[in-house]
Design a protein around this motif. Structure first.
Motif, PDB file in Angstrom:
ATOM      1  N   ALA A 105       0.850  -1.199   0.000  1.00 38.53           N
ATOM      2  CA  ALA A 105       0.000   0.000   0.000  1.00 38.53           C
ATOM      3  C   ALA A 105       0.878   1.239   0.000  1.00 38.53           C
ATOM      4  CB  ALA A 105      -0.927   0.003   1.215  1.00 38.53           C
ATOM      5  N   MET A 106       0.319   2.328  -0.543  1.00 41.47           N
ATOM      6  CA  MET A 106       1.075   3.565  -0.633  1.00 41.47           C
ATOM      7  C   MET A 106       0.128   4.761  -0.624  1.00 41.47           C
ATOM      8  SD  MET A 106       3.746   4.755  -3.607  1.00 41.47           S
ATOM      9  CE  MET A 106       4.762   6.218  -3.395  1.00 41.47           C
ATOM     10  N   LEU A 107       0.549   5.826   0.071  1.00 43.19           N
ATOM     11  CA  LEU A 107      -0.201   7.070   0.085  1.00 43.19           C
ATOM     12  C   LEU A 107      -0.139   7.721  -1.292  1.00 43.19           C
ATOM     13  CD1 LEU A 107      -1.634   9.360   1.769  1.00 43.19           C
ATOM     14  CD2 LEU A 107       0.647  10.337   2.062  1.00 43.19           C
ATOM     15  N   TYR A 699       1.105  -0.674  10.202  1.00 40.78           N
ATOM     16  CA  TYR A 699       0.802  -0.063   8.900  1.00 40.78           C
ATOM     17  C   TYR A 699       0.123  -1.079   7.980  1.00 40.78           C
ATOM     18  CZ  TYR A 699       1.670   2.133   4.350  1.00 40.78           C
ATOM     19  OH  TYR A 699       1.534   2.661   3.087  1.00 40.78           O
ATOM     20  N   ARG A 700       0.652  -2.293   7.922  1.00 41.29           N
ATOM     21  CA  ARG A 700       0.069  -3.318   7.058  1.00 41.29           C
ATOM     22  C   ARG A 700      -1.337  -3.690   7.513  1.00 41.29           C
ATOM     23  NH1 ARG A 700       5.439  -5.293   7.369  1.00 41.29           N
ATOM     24  NH2 ARG A 700       4.830  -6.708   9.061  1.00 41.29           N
ATOM     25  N   VAL A 702      -3.508  -1.777   9.242  1.00 43.45           N
ATOM     26  CA  VAL A 702      -4.465  -0.677   9.021  1.00 43.45           C
ATOM     27  C   VAL A 702      -4.790  -0.529   7.541  1.00 43.45           C
ATOM     28  CG1 VAL A 702      -4.767   1.825   9.156  1.00 43.45           C
ATOM     29  CG2 VAL A 702      -3.834   0.579  11.114  1.00 43.45           C
ATOM     30  N   THR A 703      -3.766  -0.490   6.705  1.00 43.56           N
ATOM     31  CA  THR A 703      -4.006  -0.284   5.268  1.00 43.56           C
ATOM     32  C   THR A 703      -4.699  -1.479   4.631  1.00 43.56           C
ATOM     33  OG1 THR A 703      -1.749  -1.068   4.780  1.00 43.56           O
ATOM     34  CG2 THR A 703      -2.076   1.308   4.999  1.00 43.56           C
ATOM     35  N   GLY A 704      -4.518  -2.670   5.195  1.00 46.18           N
ATOM     36  CA  GLY A 704      -5.174  -3.849   4.646  1.00 46.18           C
ATOM     37  C   GLY A 704      -6.603  -4.007   5.093  1.00 46.18           C
ATOM     38  N   SER A 705      -6.943  -3.453   6.268  1.00 46.64           N
ATOM     39  CA  SER A 705      -8.278  -3.671   6.834  1.00 46.64           C
ATOM     40  C   SER A 705      -9.221  -2.488   6.669  1.00 46.64           C
ATOM     41  CB  SER A 705      -8.155  -4.001   8.330  1.00 46.64           C
ATOM     42  OG  SER A 705      -7.313  -5.118   8.539  1.00 46.64           O
ATOM     43  N   TYR A 706      -8.691  -1.291   6.481  1.00 52.38           N
ATOM     44  CA  TYR A 706      -9.538  -0.088   6.446  1.00 52.38           C
ATOM     45  C   TYR A 706      -9.228   0.712   5.182  1.00 52.38           C
ATOM     46  CZ  TYR A 706      -9.806  -1.458  11.337  1.00 52.38           C
ATOM     47  OH  TYR A 706      -9.962  -2.181  12.491  1.00 52.38           O
ATOM     48  N   PRO A 707      -9.874   0.399   4.062  1.00 48.96           N
ATOM     49  CA  PRO A 707      -9.549   1.077   2.796  1.00 48.96           C
ATOM     50  C   PRO A 707      -9.853   2.571   2.800  1.00 48.96           C
ATOM     51  CG  PRO A 707     -11.505  -0.312   2.558  1.00 48.96           C
ATOM     52  CD  PRO A 707     -10.906  -0.637   3.890  1.00 48.96           C
ATOM     53  N   ASN A 708     -10.741   3.024   3.698  1.00 50.65           N
ATOM     54  CA  ASN A 708     -11.071   4.453   3.737  1.00 50.65           C
ATOM     55  C   ASN A 708     -10.047   5.276   4.508  1.00 50.65           C
ATOM     56  OD1 ASN A 708     -12.413   2.920   6.040  1.00 50.65           O
ATOM     57  ND2 ASN A 708     -12.495   5.036   6.814  1.00 50.65           N
TER      58      ASN A 708
END
Length: 855
Positions: A105-107, A699-700, A702-708
């Motif tokens: 994932a990336m900002l 980080y992994r 949060v970004t994997g579980s909460y797409p918003n």
């Protein structure tokens, strides 16, 4: 008064003397060309960039005018009103997280545009396909969900190991990468980039599910006005009339309307600051060069003393002498100014490609006369101010020197009229500094610094002269001769110390500041700052994040509610008309995160007013940070008006608090008291602190579980800050190096101007029995002591200036960097020895006989 005949005679004599005396102006020319070049180059680059911005202003803004609206979409009535006046393009920008099938994932900086985008200019895509095709619906395999296209920065492909044709997920939408975005026409300059650009259609943006109430978005309506002629753009007056009509038609909409003439305000502010700062450094180099000019003129006139005496013996007056040599100096000076300006004018043309990588426009390659005239005027004033004194002294040379076997340097003092003329010349130069510097405080600070350095280094030189005069007359004779050379009449000690010291002071100050900032980023900020910022967290997800705070490696989490809103009036005055300091312009450029608190946050320092009661119930009141209060010119009791989710709210400032933004902790510029925002649709912001291993796992997860949820990595932000600092440091180091190079030329000029005296001294020493080794040791003693003292005080002065900048302006802890200080001392000593010995080497090889016979 000089008659025309006398001036003509002086001009003819000047031309005759220049035929044989041009070589003596080498240092004069070099100092002048270098200083004028520095000022001309800085001004030409800035003006070239400004011209390019004005040329492409509509492209940078995205239309003839831009309207920032409070919600994602305008009302139907508002959109219809705009459609009647031209072609409208709608875009929405926000931050999001791009996810790959492998879990990376990336900002990203997500931007949704409509079919009318862009109104001006065009994006550059690779492969070169139409934008509408690239971001429209893409063919999908049977049974597969439909996908929209996306064009992305190459950085995203590199970081996520993707290629065109691959798919990624942002929020709830699956996007197929169709092309690389090589250039975006309306993307403004950003010093720190929070994620690579992802350009999609507005329909695709809707599918992401990220446009939730309370999320930080930037929604703009750009318009290309209908002028009745298809190819003719609207005039400035037509655009101005349109912006006024918008404000009149929708006074309560909370819109911010900007014409194309105000495009790219950040770039303009950045250019203005850089131009001013580098101009002052260039002017410092020119001032140092002024010492070289004075030494060159003094040395040249000293070599022409017999000519001056002869001219007076045959009836020439003081005026004839002054004008004869002033014409020579003016001719050589004009030549140097022309060369310096020409070289400075070439810089934008030669550096276009480099500048285009930093700026969103290609700087033009046309000639800009204003910065060249500025450089020429400053160069001319420097010539007059620094050559006037030796010229006036030369006018007092007596014809009696023709009957002396040895011509001593004239030691007469200026008359009262002469002192007034010299003072007036320097006063005019000071006035030019204030004229060309937009901020009078900065100009006054520059003048104070120059005078302070002059006082410090003159004090150092006079202290050396005093100490060397009072030193015990014991030890090796060569050592005593070296000490006596420091304080003998006509010694170049004062100019040598000042010229070399000022350049080294600038270098050591920049080095100390840069190293302290780097150290602060590596140690203080990275230790105190959170590892991640998470925003756009929904209220029903907050309990999950509270549970994540107990994960291994997570030391603590901080959280705060956030409502999207922006400041529209300050003390009742619209922000477009309010006098807002450039330092806090960021606070009024769009929507910001607002918050509320009943209890005063920990580590809060109230500097004015008092915190409200925990169960406050009353009219809206706010807590404002000290920097915003100062930048807005507001205090306790003043009001700010906000547009919060389309509703205007006016709040009174109840207290002002001090916030250290450099800690990157969870802080809000504006905090509301309980009541107003309690029931507003909010999202939450969370900061996470902890060790690197635990943070990577967090980080992994949060970004994997909460797409918003959008995650900001402080590690990447600090890396961008460091890169930006390195680029800016290179520019300022280059300008400081120009100042040092000018100082070295002055050093060489001072030594060369004094060379004839050293030859006579060497002859006398040899007659008295001194060997070449004895004379060499004396020279080494003189220049070693001078360089060592100059280096020590340069290191001290530069370190003091760096301390004032770091502790006073940047509010960071300062520590002395020994390497920079030691390098300064070694450079000063080395340069002093190198130039001193190289410039006096001829004195060692002179035979006494010709001088004893006065040949």
């Amino acid at each position: 008064m000089m008659s025309l005949r006398d001036l003509t005679l002086a001009a003819r004599l000047a031309m005759r003397e220049l035929r044989s005396g041009k070589r003596r102006f080498t240092v004069f020319l070099s100092c002048l060309i270098l200083g004028v070049f520095a000022i001309a180059a800085v001004g030409s680059v800035s003006e070239s960039a400004r011209s390019a911005i004005n040329r492409d202003a509509r492209t940078l803004l995205g239309g003839d005018a831009s309207i920032q609206i409070s919600g994602p979409y305008p009302e139907a009535e508002e959109r219809a009103w705009l459609d009647q006046r031209g072609t409208v393009s709608h875009s929405i920008s926000l931050r999001g997280m791009a996810h790959t099938a492998s879990g990376d994932a990336m900002l990203v900086a997500l931007k949704g545009v409509d079919a009318a985008y862009p109104l001006y200019g065009s994006p550059v895509l690779a492969p070169a396909i139409p934008l509408e095709q690239a971001i429209g619906p893409q063919p999908a395999a049977a049974g597969s969900p439909p996908e929209f296209g996306a064009v992305v920065d190459a950085l995203l492909l590199e970081r996520l190991k993707l290629k065109t044709g691959d798919s990624m997920t942002i929020g709830n939408a699956t996007l197929r990468i169709t092309a690389v975005l090589e250039r975006e026409p309306d993307r403004a300059f950003q010093g720190i980039i929070f994620g690579p650009r992802v350009l999609v259609s507005i329909k695709a943006l809707d599918n992401t599910g990220l446009l939730i109430p309370g999320s930080l978005i930037h929604s703009h309506l750009r318009i290309r006005l209908d002028t009745g002629a298809q190819s003719r753009a609207a005039t400035e007056q037509q655009v101005h009339d349109f912006t006024e009509a918008v404000r009149t038609a929708f006074p309560d909409a909370g819109w911010r309307v900007e014409p194309f003439t105000r495009a790219a305000p950040r770039i303009r502010t950045f250019l203005d600051r850089i131009d001013t700062d580098l101009l002052l450094i260039g002017l410092g180099a020119l001032l140092v060069g002024g010492l070289g000019i004075a030494e060159a003129v003094r040395g040249y006139l000293a070599s022409r003393i017999q000519n001056i005496a002869t001219l007076k013996c045959v009836g020439g007056g003081v005026g004839t002498v002054l004008w004869t040599y002033f014409f020579q100096i003016a001719i050589i000076g004009a030549f140097g100014i022309i060369i310096g300006c020409a070289l400075g004018a070439l810089v934008p043309m030669l550096a276009r490609e480099t500048l285009a990588e930093v700026l969103p426009v290609m700087p033009d390659a046309t000639l800009h006369w204003a910065p060249l005239l500025r450089a020429a005027l400053l160069g001319g004033l420097i010539i007059v101010a620094f050559s006037l004194r030796p010229l006036l002294l030369a006018g007092n040379v007596s014809p009696a020197v023709l009957f002396r076997g040895y011509v001593a340097t004239h030691r007469a003092r200026l008359t009262t009229a002469g002192r007034v003329m010299v003072t007036a010349a320097f006063a005019a130069l000071t006035a030019m500094v204030f004229l060309f510097t937009p901020d009078w405080k900065l100009a006054a600070g520059f003048v104070a610094v120059v005078l302070g350095c002059l006082a410090i280094f003159r004090g150092v030189a006079w202290g050396m002269i005093h100490l060397s005069r009072r030193a015990p007359q014991k030890g090796h004779p060569s050592f005593r001769l070296g000490l006596s050379s420091i304080h003998r009449p006509g010694a170049p000690t004062v100019n040598l110390v000042f010229a070399l010291g000022l350049g080294l002071t600038a270098l050591v100050a920049i080095a100390q500041i840069e190293q302290n900032l780097t150290k602060a980023l590596d140690r203080d900020l990275s230790r105190e700052a959170p590892a991640f910022f998470f925003i756009n967290i929904l209220p029903n997800q907050l309990s999950d994040f509270e549970a994540l705070a107990k994960e291994p490696g997570v030391t603590r989490m901080e959280q705060g509610p956030m409502v999207r809103g922006r400041i529209i009036r300050i003390k009742g005055v619209p922000v477009e008309e309010a006098p807002v300091s450039p330092d806090v312009q960021w606070a009024v450029r769009g929507d910001r995160g607002l918050s509320h608190a009943a209890v005063m946050p920990d580590d809060t320092e109230i500097v004015q007013g008092a915190w409200w009661p925990e169960h406050y119930a009353g009219p809206p009141i706010i807590s404002l940070t000290e920097d915003l209060a100062k930048g807005f010119g507001t205090g306790i009791g003043d009001t700010l008006t906000f547009n919060i989710l389309g509703r205007e709210v006016t709040a009174t400032i109840a207290n002002i608090r001090k916030v250290d933004w450099m800690t990157f902790q969870l802080q809000f510029a504006v905090l509301f008291a309980p009541g107003l925002l309690d029931n507003a649709p909010v999202t939450w912001a969370v900061t996470a602190y902890g060790k690197s291993d635990g943070m990577d796992a967090l980080y992994r997860k949060v970004t994997g579980s909460y797409p918003n949820v959008t995650a900001f990595s402080m590690r990447e932000i600090l890396a961008d800050v460091r890169t930006l600092m390195e680029r800016m440091g290179m520019v300022f180091r280059a300008m400081a190096a120009v100042m040092l190079a000018t100082g070295l030329l002055v050093l060489a000029g001072a030594i060369l101007a004094d060379r004839h005296r050293r030859i006579y001294d060497a002859v006398i020493y040899k007659v008295c029995g001194a060997t070449r080794g004895d004379i060499l040791l004396a020279l080494v003693t003189e220049f070693l002591l001078t360089g060592l003292a100059t280096g020590l005080f340069s290191a001290m002065t530069g370190t003091l200036a760096a301390w004032a900048a770091v502790e006073g302006l940047m509010k960071l802890s300062f520590s002395i960097q020994p390497a920079a200080a030691l390098t300064t001392v070694l450079l000063a000593t080395g340069f002093s020895l190198l130039f001193g010995l190289a410039g006096t080497a001829r004195a060692l090889n002179r035979k006494p006989a010709p001088y004893l016979r006065n040949e």
